[in-house]
Enzyme design. Structure first.
Site, PDB file in Angstrom:
ATOM      1  N   SER A 118      41.230  40.006  17.468  1.00 34.06           N
ATOM      2  CA  SER A 118      40.789  41.165  16.694  1.00 34.06           C
ATOM      3  C   SER A 118      41.216  41.062  15.235  1.00 34.06           C
ATOM      4  O   SER A 118      40.662  41.746  14.382  1.00 34.06           O
ATOM      5  CB  SER A 118      41.415  42.438  17.271  1.00 34.06           C
ATOM      6  OG  SER A 118      41.032  42.610  18.600  1.00 34.06           O
ATOM      7  N   HIS A 139      33.996  38.482  19.044  1.00 30.66           N
ATOM      8  CA  HIS A 139      34.906  39.610  19.283  1.00 30.66           C
ATOM      9  C   HIS A 139      34.306  40.578  20.300  1.00 30.66           C
ATOM     10  O   HIS A 139      33.362  41.308  20.002  1.00 30.66           O
ATOM     11  CB  HIS A 139      35.189  40.320  17.946  1.00 30.66           C
ATOM     12  CG  HIS A 139      36.246  41.358  18.044  1.00 30.66           C
ATOM     13  ND1 HIS A 139      36.107  42.616  17.522  1.00 30.66           N
ATOM     14  CD2 HIS A 139      37.473  41.339  18.626  1.00 30.66           C
ATOM     15  CE1 HIS A 139      37.210  43.312  17.758  1.00 30.66           C
ATOM     16  NE2 HIS A 139      38.042  42.556  18.434  1.00 30.66           N
ATOM     17  N   GLU A 151      30.912  41.183  18.334  1.00 30.27           N
ATOM     18  CA  GLU A 151      30.792  40.860  16.909  1.00 30.27           C
ATOM     19  C   GLU A 151      30.889  39.341  16.750  1.00 30.27           C
ATOM     20  O   GLU A 151      31.872  38.736  17.196  1.00 30.27           O
ATOM     21  CB  GLU A 151      31.910  41.541  16.111  1.00 30.27           C
ATOM     22  CG  GLU A 151      31.746  43.055  16.040  1.00 30.27           C
ATOM     23  CD  GLU A 151      32.911  43.749  15.330  1.00 30.27           C
ATOM     24  OE1 GLU A 151      32.658  44.691  14.560  1.00 30.27           O
ATOM     25  OE2 GLU A 151      34.087  43.355  15.532  1.00 30.27           O
ATOM     26  N   ASN A 190      36.268  47.897  14.014  1.00 26.82           N
ATOM     27  CA  ASN A 190      37.642  48.376  13.822  1.00 26.82           C
ATOM     28  C   ASN A 190      37.864  48.949  12.426  1.00 26.82           C
ATOM     29  O   ASN A 190      38.703  49.827  12.241  1.00 26.82           O
ATOM     30  CB  ASN A 190      38.648  47.268  14.140  1.00 26.82           C
ATOM     31  CG  ASN A 190      38.785  47.093  15.646  1.00 26.82           C
ATOM     32  OD1 ASN A 190      38.435  47.981  16.408  1.00 26.82           O
ATOM     33  ND2 ASN A 190      39.284  45.950  16.068  1.00 26.82           N
TER      34      ASN A 190
HETATM   35  N1  LIG Z   1      43.249  44.196  24.430  1.00 22.25           N
HETATM   36  C1  LIG Z   1      42.249  44.570  23.634  1.00 22.25           C
HETATM   37  O1  LIG Z   1      41.855  45.754  23.596  1.00 22.25           O
HETATM   38  C2  LIG Z   1      41.527  43.547  22.785  1.00 22.25           C
HETATM   39  C3  LIG Z   1      40.253  43.841  22.279  1.00 22.25           C
HETATM   40  C4  LIG Z   1      39.579  42.866  21.532  1.00 22.25           C
HETATM   41  C5  LIG Z   1      40.178  41.633  21.301  1.00 22.25           C
HETATM   42  N2  LIG Z   1      41.438  41.376  21.793  1.00 22.25           N
HETATM   43  C6  LIG Z   1      42.031  40.069  21.543  1.00 22.25           C
HETATM   44  O2  LIG Z   1      41.994  39.301  22.746  1.00 22.25           O
HETATM   45  C7  LIG Z   1      43.127  38.425  22.792  1.00 22.25           C
HETATM   46  C8  LIG Z   1      43.836  38.626  24.121  1.00 22.25           C
HETATM   47  O3  LIG Z   1      44.234  39.967  24.236  1.00 22.25           O
HETATM   48  P1  LIG Z   1      44.658  40.588  25.649  1.00 22.25           P
HETATM   49  O4  LIG Z   1      44.783  42.048  25.428  1.00 22.25           O
HETATM   50  O5  LIG Z   1      43.787  40.061  26.745  1.00 22.25           O
HETATM   51  O6  LIG Z   1      46.116  39.936  25.797  1.00 22.25           O
HETATM   52  P2  LIG Z   1      47.018  39.762  27.110  1.00 22.25           P
HETATM   53  O7  LIG Z   1      48.401  39.791  26.641  1.00 22.25           O
HETATM   54  O8  LIG Z   1      46.572  40.704  28.180  1.00 22.25           O
HETATM   55  O9  LIG Z   1      46.660  38.270  27.616  1.00 22.25           O
HETATM   56  C9  LIG Z   1      47.008  37.124  26.921  1.00 22.25           C
HETATM   57  C10 LIG Z   1      47.203  36.009  27.935  1.00 22.25           C
HETATM   58  O10 LIG Z   1      47.316  34.756  27.251  1.00 22.25           O
HETATM   59  C11 LIG Z   1      48.168  33.926  28.013  1.00 22.25           C
HETATM   60  N3  LIG Z   1      48.582  32.816  27.164  1.00 22.25           N
HETATM   61  C12 LIG Z   1      49.463  32.829  26.133  1.00 22.25           C
HETATM   62  N4  LIG Z   1      49.510  31.619  25.537  1.00 22.25           N
HETATM   63  C13 LIG Z   1      48.622  30.828  26.206  1.00 22.25           C
HETATM   64  C14 LIG Z   1      48.185  29.490  26.049  1.00 22.25           C
HETATM   65  N5  LIG Z   1      48.669  28.703  25.083  1.00 22.25           N
HETATM   66  N6  LIG Z   1      47.263  28.993  26.918  1.00 22.25           N
HETATM   67  C15 LIG Z   1      46.774  29.774  27.906  1.00 22.25           C
HETATM   68  N7  LIG Z   1      47.129  31.068  28.088  1.00 22.25           N
HETATM   69  C16 LIG Z   1      48.037  31.588  27.243  1.00 22.25           C
HETATM   70  C17 LIG Z   1      49.283  34.852  28.466  1.00 22.25           C
HETATM   71  O11 LIG Z   1      49.920  34.317  29.620  1.00 22.25           O
HETATM   72  C18 LIG Z   1      48.492  36.135  28.769  1.00 22.25           C
HETATM   73  O12 LIG Z   1      48.119  36.216  30.131  1.00 22.25           O
HETATM   74  C19 LIG Z   1      43.976  38.732  21.552  1.00 22.25           C
HETATM   75  O13 LIG Z   1      43.689  37.781  20.561  1.00 22.25           O
HETATM   76  C20 LIG Z   1      43.483  40.114  21.111  1.00 22.25           C
HETATM   77  O14 LIG Z   1      43.534  40.304  19.705  1.00 22.25           O
HETATM   78  C21 LIG Z   1      42.117  42.298  22.547  1.00 22.25           C
END
Ligand SMILES: NC(=O)c1ccc[n+]([C@@H]2O[C@H](COP(=O)([O-])OP(=O)(O)OC[C@H]3O[C@@H](n4cnc5c(N)ncnc54)[C@H](O)[C@@H]3O)[C@@H](O)[C@H]2O)c1
Length: 292
Positions: A118, A139, A151, A190
């Protein structure tokens, strides 16, 4: 037909992977944590079963989607043969950069390397990747299985072919896409969300109206399905605060600076629904009918 690899099986990655499998694409999903990956498998099974119960999928469609979703044992195994790789790991630059460095070496130049981040723009990750013209932000929105929009965020080095293929991929998975033609913190959705919540908090801090009434004004006067304060409580006050703080630290833009009330709630651990309190109170009354 695209073959998709999703790296990171947390709340976003598992849903992106499952959605693509339901839409008929072959998908592999990997997470560093075996526990998270097992959780993602369980989540997928429950979700698919619940769709059959609600008559949204047939048993055959459920089985076909489950067959198309593979849980990989390593990054190499996950991205093998993929035409689109979507990174959805933790929101920190260094781990993402290390992963993109590796993906650049593992995947042929025709493979799209996308980040679901994000806040971290793809051009920063393109710098560490071979063939930077195929690195973009795709995104998705939370919950991915419900929210229609993606996006597609471009930077100056993205090739027209990658842009075309990315839009085609969004069509293949039945999602509405918009193109953000230049990188900007917060992209489109956002930024609009932050402007709305910032002004709502300005009004609250100035004593002009209560949080309840500002939410009512936005739902009844603008036709939004939810007011900004209920939305921040649902998405997590911590998420709003940290995203604003990160943007402020990166850009120095005073408009991005977290409102004082947001910082106060964050520091007090009043993070919204997940903690029982935020702008509103969600705590269940105890046996004596008292709130904690
Ligand atoms: N949560 C939201 O509302 C949202 C919305 C849009 C975008 N995002 C983006 O999506 C991405 C993930 O967010 P999330 O909320 O799913 O996070 P999360 O913390 O739920 O999941 C992240 C996962 O990545 C894993 N991980 C970490 N390093 C790793 C690696 N090197 N290789 C493989 N796996 C690895 C972790 O074990 C974890 O399970 C972020 O970049 C965030 O900005 C999140």
């Amino acid at each position: 037909m695209n073959k998709v690899a999703v790296v990171g099986a947390g709340s976003m990655g598992r849903q992106i992977a499952l959605h693509c499998a339901i839409k008929g694409l072959d998908v592999s999903l990997f997470d560093l944590s075996g526990e998270v990956l097992s959780g993602a498998k369980e989540f997928s099974e429950h979700y698919l079963a619940s769709r059959v119960e609600k008559n949204r999928l047939t048993a055959g469609e459920r089985d076909a989607a489950a067959m198309r979703l593979r849980f990989a044992s390593s990054v190499e195994d996950c991205v093998n043969d993929a035409t689109v790789v979507i990174e959805a790991i933790i929101e920190e630059f260094q781990p993402k950069a290390a992963l993109f460095d590796r993906l650049g070496k593992l995947c042929p130049p025709s493979t799209i390397l996308a980040t679901n981040s994000s806040n971290i723009v793809a051009s920063r990750l393109a710098d560490v990747t071979l063939a930077p013209e195929r690195v973009i932000n795709l995104h998705f929105f939370n919950p991915v299985l419900v929210m229609d929009l993606v996006e597609v965020v471009l930077h100056s080095r993205v090739s027209p072919e990658v842009e075309r293929n990315a839009l085609e991929f969004c069509r293949e998975i039945g999602r509405t896409s918009i193109v953000v033609r230049k990188e900007v913190p917060g992209f489109v959705v956002n930024r609009i969300y932050r402007a709305l919540t910032r002004e709502a908090m300005n009004l609250l801090e100035g004593g002009f109206a209560t949080a309840e009434d500002i939410d009512l004004a936005v739902t009844r006067g603008l036709g939004h399905p939810m007011g900004p304060f209920h939305l921040m409580d649902a998405a997590g006050v911590d998420v709003s605060y940290l995203a604003r703080l990160d943007e402020y630290q990166q850009t120095g833009d005073e408009l991005a600076k977290p409102n004082a009330i947001l910082e106060k709630l964050y520091r007090e651990g009043r993070w919204g629904k997940k903690t029982g309190y935020g702008f509103f109170d969600y705590a269940e009354p105890d046996d004596h009918g008292e709130h904690a």
